[in-house]
Design a protein around this motif. Structure first.
Motif, PDB file in Angstrom:
ATOM      1  N   SER A   1     -25.695  36.160 -29.129  1.00  0.00           N
ATOM      2  CA  SER A   1     -25.150  36.693 -30.384  1.00  0.00           C
ATOM      3  C   SER A   1     -23.972  37.614 -30.113  1.00  0.00           C
ATOM      4  O   SER A   1     -23.017  37.669 -30.890  1.00  0.00           O
ATOM      5  CB  SER A   1     -26.224  37.453 -31.151  1.00  0.00           C
TER       6      SER A   1
ATOM      7  N   ASP B   1     -25.042  30.812 -35.225  1.00  0.00           N
ATOM      8  CA  ASP B   1     -26.095  31.562 -34.531  1.00  0.00           C
ATOM      9  C   ASP B   1     -27.468  31.122 -35.033  1.00  0.00           C
ATOM     10  O   ASP B   1     -27.925  31.564 -36.077  1.00  0.00           O
ATOM     11  CB  ASP B   1     -25.896  33.066 -34.771  1.00  0.00           C
ATOM     12  N   GLU B   2     -28.094  30.258 -34.277  1.00  0.00           N
ATOM     13  CA  GLU B   2     -29.411  29.712 -34.639  1.00  0.00           C
ATOM     14  C   GLU B   2     -29.494  29.341 -36.107  1.00  0.00           C
ATOM     15  O   GLU B   2     -30.413  29.779 -36.815  1.00  0.00           O
ATOM     16  CB  GLU B   2     -30.499  30.734 -34.311  1.00  0.00           C
TER      17      GLU B   2
HETATM   18 MG   LIG Z   1     -29.173  36.463 -31.169  1.00  0.00          MG
END
Ligand SMILES: [Mg+2]
Ligand SMILES: Nc1ncnc2c1ncn2[C@@H]1O[C@H](COP(=O)(O)OP(=O)(O)OP(=O)(O)O)[C@@H](O)[C@H]1O
Lengths: 267, 286
Positions: free
Chosen positions: A49, A167-168
């Protein structure tokens, strides 16, 4: 074509927390070509991240630099879009207004009437493509998780960014929806030749989506392996059953296990 | 919850169904039928009213302590004919809303600043904490000294009574706008001003309207205190004066009227909230 679409040189980010310094990212060097999809995997806290935040321009590196087409990144810009794990749609805007949020901001800055109209049409097209056209006037809270995430992707793609940071994004979706979204994402990004940096915990997803899979390790955050995914560019449900696919998945998993077992004893 | 003995003829499954339906009325955070909700509300008011009627007409309590409903109604008619009632209602509403609106004008900007910029929260938050515990009635002597005995000190007292709490609450509301949404807007290219206008302000608005609704109630509770200051009309004043003459029916009338006003304003605020922020309603998705 000397410059890469996205390039990181000696990228380092440290966080001072109290007396300790956490090296979230250490001397990361990365070159990503146009229209490439790069997936980042690695245990929690390895700086995935952090890297995305730096690339988005939300954060500044302690050391090193990031470039888009050879130009150093200074703050967020319309050349990059981001999709978060939570959809992060504005609850007070309809789906369509959410998707047009970035365009609205662009409009107040310059007055390219014609190109703006094209972008607006592009927005509507994208909404239609992802099956949200009938829901364009709904509020986000009226949609399912998968629909919201689709709206989030459309919003990020609306200004036709060169780089899409994710991000995911599919972490909270069920398996079926997730697979649909993966295929949809590949389609959309191929059409616009978008470069994608995709963070995930799911190795299968990483191999399915990526042209490359980077395996990272924490404390300090580093890239330990760069696995090329030599599979045909067009991928569908059957891809995951292929032997090649499974072999690459195994290779990535091996790297991951190694990272995990090294990381464990030191705590 | 014991099963009611009213359905002896129904089958077992029928009884089970009733039981299940009854249990659902007490399920946590679940909707209940509108008719049930309405009858509970009205039922409570009616039974309190019934109790009052019983105790007063039945003379369980001496009339000087507890007037009868008709007594209160008669008093209302008398005061209306003497042109006191409307006048009192009007002047008190003017005072409450003047003080309240002053507080709104001050509290919203201060709260928004305190909630979003550290430099302002460093100034405002401790100061509000300092003011918050101070007893509002204690300001009366000072207010009279500074602002005389006209309308101003009364309005200022209501202002003082609400502005602190309102600032703190607006600050909290705006802080609750998710950092993720702000990040999302930044990535989409919004600058500071745009984030403030298009994200923080928009996201805070429903909470601010709720804050106003709650604080209008606080403003009304300060009315009686405010009308301690050299008033010769107003609802609070009338209540205080009636005590001296043992006119419990007037006291009842005015307290009930204030309660009624509370219900009306609350209703209007909620209506407005639902109309203005359809996206923030609970149970929007059905
Ligand atoms: Mg993360
Ligand atoms: N704002 C911050 N302040 C202090 N430390 C931070 C901050 N952001 C990240 N870190 C630290 O940097 C390291 C990397 O964090 P990062 O969020 O990039 O990990 P991640 O790979 O995304 O993990 P996850 O898979 O759990 O999302 C962690 O050790 C984290 O504690």
């Amino acid at each position: 074509m000397s410059a890469f679409r996205l390039e990181a040189t000696d990228l380092t980010r440290t966080f001072e927390s109290g007396s300790q310094a956490v090296v979230a990212l250490q001397s990361m060097t990365l070159q990503v070509g146009a229209a490439q999809v790069v997936c980042l995997v690695g245990p929690s806290g390895c700086g995935k991240s952090t890297f995305l935040s730096l690339a988005a321009g939300l954060d500044e590196p302690t050391q090193g630099s990031l470039y888009i087409d050879g130009v150093a990144i200074e703050g967020p810009g319309a050349d990059r879009g981001m999709v978060f794990q939570k959809d992060c749609l504005f609850p007070w805007l309809s789906v369509r207004d959410n998707v047009r949020f970035g365009l609205g901001l662009l409009e107040t800055r310059r007055s390219h009437g014609a190109s703006m109209r094209r972008l607006r049409e592009h927005c509507d097209e994208l909404l239609d493509r992802v099956g949200l056209w009938p829901f364009r006037d709904s509020y986000p809270s009226q949609l399912s998780g998968g629909m919201r995430q689709r709206a989030g992707i459309v919003r990020a793609l609306a200004t036709r960014p060169a780089v899409l940071l994710m991000d995911e994004p599919f972490g909270a979706l069920d398996a079926q929806t997730r697979e649909d979204m993966q295929i949809l994402l590949l389609e959309l990004c191929r059409e616009q030749a978008t470069t994608v940096i995709f963070v995930t915990h799911d190795v299968e997803e990483a191999v399915f989506l990526g042209d490359r899979v980077l395996v990272m390790k924490p404390r300090p955050g580093r890239v330990v392996a760069d696995v090329a995914v030599n599979l045909p560019a067009s991928r569908d449900r059957h891809t995951k059953l292929q032997q090649d696919f499974q072999a690459i998945r195994g290779e990535v998993l091996d790297h991951l296990y190694q990272v995990m077992s090294n990381a464990e004893p030191s705590g | 919850m014991a099963a009611m003995p009213d359905n002896t003829h129904s089958t077992d499954s029928g009884r089970q169904r009733t039981q299940r339906r009854r249990a659902r009325l007490f399920a946590l955070r679940s909707p209940i039928p509108h008719s049930v909700s309405l009858s509970v509300t009205i039922g409570l008011f009616l039974s309190l009213f019934g109790l009052w009627a019983l105790a007063s007409y039945g003379e369980w309590v001496r009339p000087v302590f507890l007037p009868t409903p008709t007594g209160v109604l008669q008093r209302a008619v008398t005061l209306y004919q003497q042109e006191i009632l409307v006048r009192d209602l009007w002047i008190s509403n003017v005072r409450v809303f003047s003080g309240f609106l002053m507080a709104v004008v001050v509290a919203i900007p201060l709260g928004m600043l305190a909630g979003n910029m550290r430099i302002f929260s460093a100034a405002i938050d401790p100061f509000m904490g300092f003011l918050r515990y101070m007893p509002v009635p204690a300001f009366i002597p000072l207010l009279v000294l500074y602002a005389g005995i006209d309308e101003l000190p009364k309005i200022l007292l209501i202002f003082i009574g609400t502005v602190v709490q309102m600032t703190i609450m607006v600050g909290d509301v705006t802080r609750q706008v998710q950092a993720d949404l702000i990040r999302a807007a930044m990535v989409l290219g919004a600058n500071g001003r745009e984030i403030f206008r298009k994200v923080i302000w928009k996201g805070s608005l429903p909470g601010i309207v709720d804050t106003l609704r709650i604080n209008l109630g606080f403003a009304w509770t300060y009315l009686v205190v405010a009308e301690l200051v050299a008033a010769d009309e107003g609802m609070g004043f009338r209540i205080l004066r009636s005590q001296r003459f043992m006119q419990t029916d007037t006291i009842f009338l005015y307290i009930l009227l204030i309660g009624l006003l509370g219900i009306i304003f609350d209703f209007l605020f909620r209506r407005f909230h639902r109309w203005a922020f359809p996206w923030s309603q609970e149970g929007l998705r059905k």
